[in-house]
Enzyme design. Structure first.
Site, mmCIF file in Angstrom:
data_model
loop_
_atom_site.group_PDB
_atom_site.id
_atom_site.type_symbol
_atom_site.label_atom_id
_atom_site.label_comp_id
_atom_site.label_asym_id
_atom_site.label_seq_id
_atom_site.Cartn_x
_atom_site.Cartn_y
_atom_site.Cartn_z
ATOM 1 N N GLU A 189 86.578 25.385 82.604
ATOM 2 C CA GLU A 189 85.484 26.312 82.529
ATOM 3 C C GLU A 189 84.992 26.471 80.758
ATOM 4 O O GLU A 189 84.668 27.301 80.401
ATOM 5 C CB GLU A 189 85.768 27.611 82.859
ATOM 6 C CG GLU A 189 86.257 27.612 84.602
ATOM 7 C CD GLU A 189 86.633 29.161 84.863
ATOM 8 O OE1 GLU A 189 86.164 29.253 86.004
ATOM 9 O OE2 GLU A 189 87.033 29.778 84.176
ATOM 10 N N GLU A 269 87.073 26.559 92.491
ATOM 11 C CA GLU A 269 87.795 27.882 92.540
ATOM 12 C C GLU A 269 87.072 28.720 93.475
ATOM 13 O O GLU A 269 86.137 29.501 93.191
ATOM 14 C CB GLU A 269 88.017 28.540 91.116
ATOM 15 C CG GLU A 269 88.916 28.053 90.192
ATOM 16 C CD GLU A 269 89.215 28.727 89.130
ATOM 17 O OE1 GLU A 269 88.786 29.902 88.934
ATOM 18 O OE2 GLU A 269 89.437 28.175 87.934
#
Length: 659
Positions: A189, A269
């Site tokens: 991320e 995710e």
């Protein structure tokens, strides 16, 4: 006779050679790649879509690895995804640990044995609701001012050393080499980070490519918005996104399509729930809402990894999501997740299994049963020692002497507690003066001549008016509540006392600094004279140790320790070994009971010593009349009291798209 013997030797060698060649050929024929024109993954020449769940080997007792993996396989998952935390394997610079609980290679091989494929998030930054986002805190000792997750020379030097150690361990485990590892993630991320250093991401990609080879599939994961992928995507690694529930998969995947016009759709995710924070109600996500969203994603043809499938507890000081101090996950995502911290299946597990069954055949196996839980009942505890009594045990090498306070990292204390001691010199003050502890990170307990005076925390009280006398001893016990693990504040992450302490505006100099190891507190080997009871000021008690004995008559089972009436502290169990179960803070919540897995316990005649390091207040009628109770049910969602710090700002909507 000799001819027959040699004939059998020849046939055996020939058979082994043929077997070797067969296995080598089979491994060489194993392929996993991206078909951009077909918008799909291709495994062994056939279209492939994975349905995955995250599990963290470092949060699941090794004895339960197989149980958790088999439950995931039984749910219909064909793949698992997990992080590799750098700090878990290199806790001190140059000192590596890949044994026992840290043997992720064995974990990967066990997953393959169960029938699962593997996605690896190799870091070096992982987030993962893990201390410092996986970075080792000794980096802060090397250079507290380094800018993490950039081409900062000090940082990248140690990243390269770590990756040169880690990546060769993964190479033989790649799918093309006969292992189960389909893809390896670059960083994590990165688009959510302020730096946006494209050179850094390219450097990590090149490092991975050099070790893993030209055919290894690399990928990145970022939040589901173009702004995140702008900095997080890097050429040569497949860009994927993460987001929560959605009613419009096409719109949710649009940011990925903006950067990957062709190729498989991937949500790396997908959130079945959200993490908990100290001091706020247990987080939940409606089961039906989640099930419908999962159904839509699978119907849309997407590859999905469901986050928070862990089914495990955190050990000791590793227990927390540390975006902001004090707002840590006590143990795990727990009962709004598909599997609880004890590995029990939940209604959400069954719902996920039902949805998956619409798109692929479930394995022909029964769901492994939940583990047995036992209510061992009440255990009597007795006061054993104050923190001052136990200093020689907790800090056998004695204090570090310094003119000024030093951070925890500066003295190689990367988790836990440090006690700072100063003896007041000079004239006796005639009136109260202000003691300023504005440099405390994260929470501190002030004692004068061992008598508690108050609690300080970095987002609350930082000063106190006191009247002190010459030669009085000032003890400041500082707790590291976990290094911040997300956002730009990871670069301001030193712990302990990070500024000078002043009294009445004058700097206090001349300190004794005790790095403490609470696991050193062993009731069977204590020596010295301890007082009869802890000091108290009527509200707070001096941080102290309380000890009791739990006798387990037969084979141990899982259990929960109810901490309802206690204040805040650390729970340990010593049986055949010392185990740091984790933190408790029930009056803040939401977790009240601590999961104690059966590997931490031993049957009689071995004694299980129950040890509490209570920091604030023990609910004892007298020093010898304290109790805790082992029960057979969890309590993760008690209504917490309002804490004295501001709510952490990173919310469920951080990377979620709701459309």
């Amino acid at each position: 006779m000799a001819a027959v013997k040699w004939k059998w030797i020849f046939l055996t060698v020939y058979f082994l050679y043929i077997l070797y060649i067969s296995q080598l050929t089979q491994a060489q024929n194993k392929t996993f790649e991206i078909d951009y024109l077909g918008n799909t993954f291709v495994k062994d020449g056939k279209r492939f879509r994975y349905v995955s769940g995250s599990i963290h080997y470092m949060r699941v007792p090794k004895e339960y690895w197989r149980d958790r993996l088999e439950k995931m396989y039984a749910a219909g998952l064909d793949t698992i995804q997990f992080y590799i935390p750098w700090n878990y394997h290199e806790p001190e610079k140059g000192q590596y640990d890949f044994e026992g609980q840290r043997d992720f290679v064995q974990f990967i091989k066990l997953a393959q044995e169960v029938g699962l494929l593997v996605l690896i998030r190799a870091g070096p930054y992982i987030c993962g609701e893990w201390d410092f986002g996986g970075f080792p805190a000794w980096l802060l000792k090397e250079n507290p001012k380094m800018v993490l997750r950039t081409m900062d020379p000090t940082y990248i030097k140690y990243v390269d050393i770590w990756m040169d150690k880690l990546l060769p361990m993964l190479t033989p485990l790649l799918y093309e080499n006969g292992g189960p590892v389909l893809m390896v993630q670059i960083e994590n991320e990165y688009g959510s980070y302020f730096a946006c250093d494209h050179q850094y991401m390219a450097h990590l990609r090149d490092k991975a490519r050099a070790h893993l080879g030209p055919r290894a599939v690399l990928y990145t994961t970022d939040g589901g918005a173009d702004g995140f992928l702008k900095c997080g995507a890097v050429e040569g690694a497949y860009a994927t996104v993460d987001f929560g529930t959605t009613v419009n998969p096409q719109k949710s995947f649009q940011p990925q399509r903006d950067y990957e016009p062709f190729g498989p759709l991937v949500n790396s995710e997908f959130y079945p729930g959200w993490l908990d924070h100290w001091g706020y109600p247990h987080s939940t996500l409606n089961l039906d809402v989640f099930s419908r969203a999962l159904d839509k994603l699978l119907d849309y043809g997407a590859n999905v990894n469901m986050y928070m499938f862990e089914g495990g507890t955190n050990f000791g000081f590793w227990n927390g999501a540390n975006y902001k101090p004090f707002q840590a996950v006590p143990t795990s995502y727990d009962y709004d997740a598909p599997m609880s911290e004890s590995g029990d299946i939940t209604d959400k597990y069954l719902a996920i299994r039902q949805v998956i069954s619409k798109y692929k055949q479930l394995p022909d196996m029964a769901i492994p049963p939940n583990t047995t839980k036992t209510a061992y009942g009440k255990v009597d505890l007795s006061f054993m020692a104050t923190i001052q009594d136990a200093l020689t045990t907790l800090c056998p090498n004695g204090p570090i002497k310094s003119e000024y306070p030093l951070s925890m990292e500066a003295i190689s204390q990367y988790q836990g507690f440090v006690l700072y001691r100063h003896t007041l010199l000079g004239d006796t003050p005639s009136e109260p003066k202000t003691l300023d502890l504005s440099g405390v990170r994260d929470r501190a307990y002030l004692m004068i001549n061992q008598v508690p005076q108050g609690v300080f925390d970095r987002n609350g009280q930082m000063t106190m008016n006191l009247t002190l006398k010459v030669n009085e001893t000032i003890d400041i016990l500082v707790e590291n509540m976990g290094h911040i693990g997300f956002g730009s504040e990871i670069n301001n992450n030193t712990k302990g006392l990070i500024k000078n302490v002043t009294f009445g505006g004058s700097m206090l100099t001349g300190w004794q600094i005790y790095p403490l190891t609470v696991e050193n507190f062993k009731p069977t080997s204590l020596s010295g004279i301890y007082r009869d009871k802890p000091f108290t000021n009527g509200n707070l008690t001096t941080p102290s140790f309380y000890v009791g004995k739990l006798h387990v008559p037969t084979t141990p089972t899982d259990t929960y320790l109810d901490m309802s009436n206690w204040g805040k502290g650390q729970h340990l169990i010593m049986s055949s070994s010392m185990n740091n179960v984790g933190r408790y803070w029930p009056y803040v919540g939401p977790q009240v009971r601590l999961f104690v897995p059966k590997p931490f316990l031993s049957p009689s005649p071995v004694i299980n010593y129950v040890i509490l390091f209570e920091l604030e207040r023990a609910p004892c009628e007298s020093p010898d009349k304290c109790t805790v109770e082992f029960v057979d049910k969890p309590l993760i969602n008690a209504t917490p009291h309002k804490p004295n710090f501001q709510r952490e700002t990173r919310t469920f909507s951080r990377t979620r798209i709701s459309v």
